[in-house]
Design a protein around this motif. Structure first.
Motif, PDB file in Angstrom:
ATOM      1  N   ASP A   1      63.317 144.880  87.233  1.00  0.00           N
ATOM      2  CA  ASP A   1      64.025 145.043  85.958  1.00  0.00           C
ATOM      3  C   ASP A   1      65.461 145.532  86.144  1.00  0.00           C
ATOM      4  OD1 ASP A   1      63.536 147.618  86.709  1.00  0.00           O
ATOM      5  OD2 ASP A   1      62.346 148.161  84.957  1.00  0.00           O
ATOM      6  N   PHE A   2      65.905 145.598  87.392  1.00  0.00           N
ATOM      7  CA  PHE A   2      67.310 145.913  87.657  1.00  0.00           C
ATOM      8  C   PHE A   2      68.085 144.654  88.042  1.00  0.00           C
ATOM      9  CE2 PHE A   2      70.425 147.024  91.113  1.00  0.00           C
ATOM     10  CZ  PHE A   2      71.428 147.463  90.257  1.00  0.00           C
ATOM     11  N   THR A   3      67.628 143.952  89.082  1.00  0.00           N
ATOM     12  CA  THR A   3      68.384 142.790  89.564  1.00  0.00           C
ATOM     13  C   THR A   3      68.122 141.534  88.720  1.00  0.00           C
ATOM     14  OG1 THR A   3      66.639 142.247  91.174  1.00  0.00           O
ATOM     15  CG2 THR A   3      68.452 143.656  91.918  1.00  0.00           C
ATOM     16  N   ARG A   4      66.893 141.328  88.271  1.00  0.00           N
ATOM     17  CA  ARG A   4      66.569 140.092  87.537  1.00  0.00           C
ATOM     18  C   ARG A   4      67.404 139.954  86.259  1.00  0.00           C
ATOM     19  NH1 ARG A   4      64.413 134.953  88.040  1.00  0.00           N
ATOM     20  NH2 ARG A   4      63.257 134.321  86.208  1.00  0.00           N
ATOM     21  N   PRO A   5      67.383 140.894  85.331  1.00  0.00           N
ATOM     22  CA  PRO A   5      68.194 140.711  84.116  1.00  0.00           C
ATOM     23  C   PRO A   5      69.694 140.710  84.410  1.00  0.00           C
ATOM     24  CG  PRO A   5      67.240 142.906  84.168  1.00  0.00           C
ATOM     25  CD  PRO A   5      66.601 142.146  85.278  1.00  0.00           C
ATOM     26  N   ARG A   6      70.121 141.483  85.407  1.00  0.00           N
ATOM     27  CA  ARG A   6      71.540 141.546  85.758  1.00  0.00           C
ATOM     28  C   ARG A   6      72.078 140.160  86.114  1.00  0.00           C
ATOM     29  NH1 ARG A   6      74.813 145.605  88.567  1.00  0.00           N
ATOM     30  NH2 ARG A   6      76.352 144.601  89.914  1.00  0.00           N
ATOM     31  N   PHE A   7      71.333 139.441  86.961  1.00  0.00           N
ATOM     32  CA  PHE A   7      71.831 138.151  87.424  1.00  0.00           C
ATOM     33  C   PHE A   7      71.440 137.001  86.505  1.00  0.00           C
ATOM     34  CE2 PHE A   7      71.910 140.744  91.345  1.00  0.00           C
ATOM     35  CZ  PHE A   7      73.297 140.751  91.505  1.00  0.00           C
ATOM     36  N   LEU A   8      70.396 137.207  85.691  1.00  0.00           N
ATOM     37  CA  LEU A   8      70.129 136.221  84.640  1.00  0.00           C
ATOM     38  C   LEU A   8      71.276 136.206  83.641  1.00  0.00           C
ATOM     39  CD1 LEU A   8      66.328 136.734  83.820  1.00  0.00           C
ATOM     40  CD2 LEU A   8      67.390 134.677  84.797  1.00  0.00           C
ATOM     41  N   LEU A   9      71.801 137.381  83.340  1.00  0.00           N
ATOM     42  CA  LEU A   9      72.926 137.471  82.414  1.00  0.00           C
ATOM     43  C   LEU A   9      74.158 136.762  82.985  1.00  0.00           C
ATOM     44  CD1 LEU A   9      74.006 138.648  79.727  1.00  0.00           C
ATOM     45  CD2 LEU A   9      74.742 140.663  81.038  1.00  0.00           C
ATOM     46  N   LYS A  10      74.448 137.009  84.256  1.00  0.00           N
ATOM     47  CA  LYS A  10      75.602 136.353  84.888  1.00  0.00           C
ATOM     48  C   LYS A  10      75.393 134.842  84.963  1.00  0.00           C
ATOM     49  CE  LYS A  10      77.487 140.192  87.525  1.00  0.00           C
ATOM     50  NZ  LYS A  10      78.188 140.583  88.774  1.00  0.00           N
TER      51      LYS A  10
END
Length: 262
Positions: A211-220
């Protein structure tokens, strides 16, 4: 009265021959007509040829065996006396670069100057670039590629950042995702949006439940897809954030982005 012989008893013969228990009965066989004899002859010839080969090539065989023993001994000696000290040396060299990197990330001092120290070294120690080159076979040398890549990214050297980060590998899914995402950032800074999108997706997929890296890079990835005019793909990434990571920082702004992608 009946008379019974003891079991196994035989009447003595006038001239009983003495038996030799080690004697193998001699059987006359015509070698020309015996398949068995031919087989034994063939085995004898093969054994003789093998003995001749060993006799003629014993130096070569001995040399091979010695080389094999030396290779085994050499492996353990290398691991003990070269690989382990190299690991320690690399870790000692990297320690100062790690400290400067942490200070730069924490923002204690002007980041650019600290990132340059990370790259080039300080206090008599190598920088991450030199460590990655000199200790490429060590864990510290591998990690130096990550530090160098992030430092290059933050000092505007995007091609160098990509080159360093692509040399880095890690079984830790979080840091692996961050490295791939940083490559995406470097491509984005060069206005190479397709390449950036590719690495943002790789970074997001490195760990689908984080829940830190997945949403971060989905947003990008969603923002980059939107910039490329691919609204359907952008909507897919934004929707996943809303459905699965709505409590994340990225989830706080997702409704507006979904509206743009629809």
């Amino acid at each position: 009265m009946a008379t019974f012989n003891k079991r196994g008893y035989r009447s003595p013969k006038e001239k009983e021959e003495k038996l030799d228990n080690n004697f193998i009965e001699d059987v006359n066989v015509d070698a020309k007509d015996s398949t068995t004899a031919k087989a034994f002859d063939t085995l004898d010839e093969s054994a003789s040829r093998a003995e001749d080969f060993i006799a003629k090539n014993q130096k070569v065989i001995l040399g091979f065996l010695v080389a094999l023993v030396l290779a085994v001994v050499g492996y353990f000696a290398y691991d003990k006396f070269i690989a382990e000290p190299n690991q320690q040396d690399a870790a000692d060299q990297l320690f100062v670069a790690q400290q400067n990197f942490q200070k730069a990330v924490d923002g204690d001092v002007k980041a650019d100057s600290l990132f340059n120290l990370v790259l080039n070294g300080s206090e008599g120690k190598f920088g991450a670039v030199k460590i990655a080159e000199e200790y490429s076979g060590t864990a510290a040398g591998n990690l130096a590629n990550y530090y160098a890549g992030i430092a290059y990214l933050n000092t505007g050297k995007y091609a160098e950042a990509i080159a360093s980060l692509e040399k880095f590998s890690s079984k830790d899914v979080t840091i692996s995702a961050l490295a791939k995402g940083a490559i995406g950032d470097a491509y984005a800074q060069q206005n190479k949006q397709k390449e950036a999108l590719e690495f943002y997706v790789k970074a997001a997929d490195a760990n689908t439940t984080n829940d830190f890296t997945r949403p971060r890079f989905l947003l990008k990835a969603g923002k980059t897809a939107l910039a490329l005019g691919n609204k359907a793909e952008a909507l897919k990434y934004f929707t996943e954030i809303k459905d699965n990571f709505d409590m994340s920082p990225e989830g706080q702004q997702i409704d507006a982005l979904i509206g743009l992608a629809q």
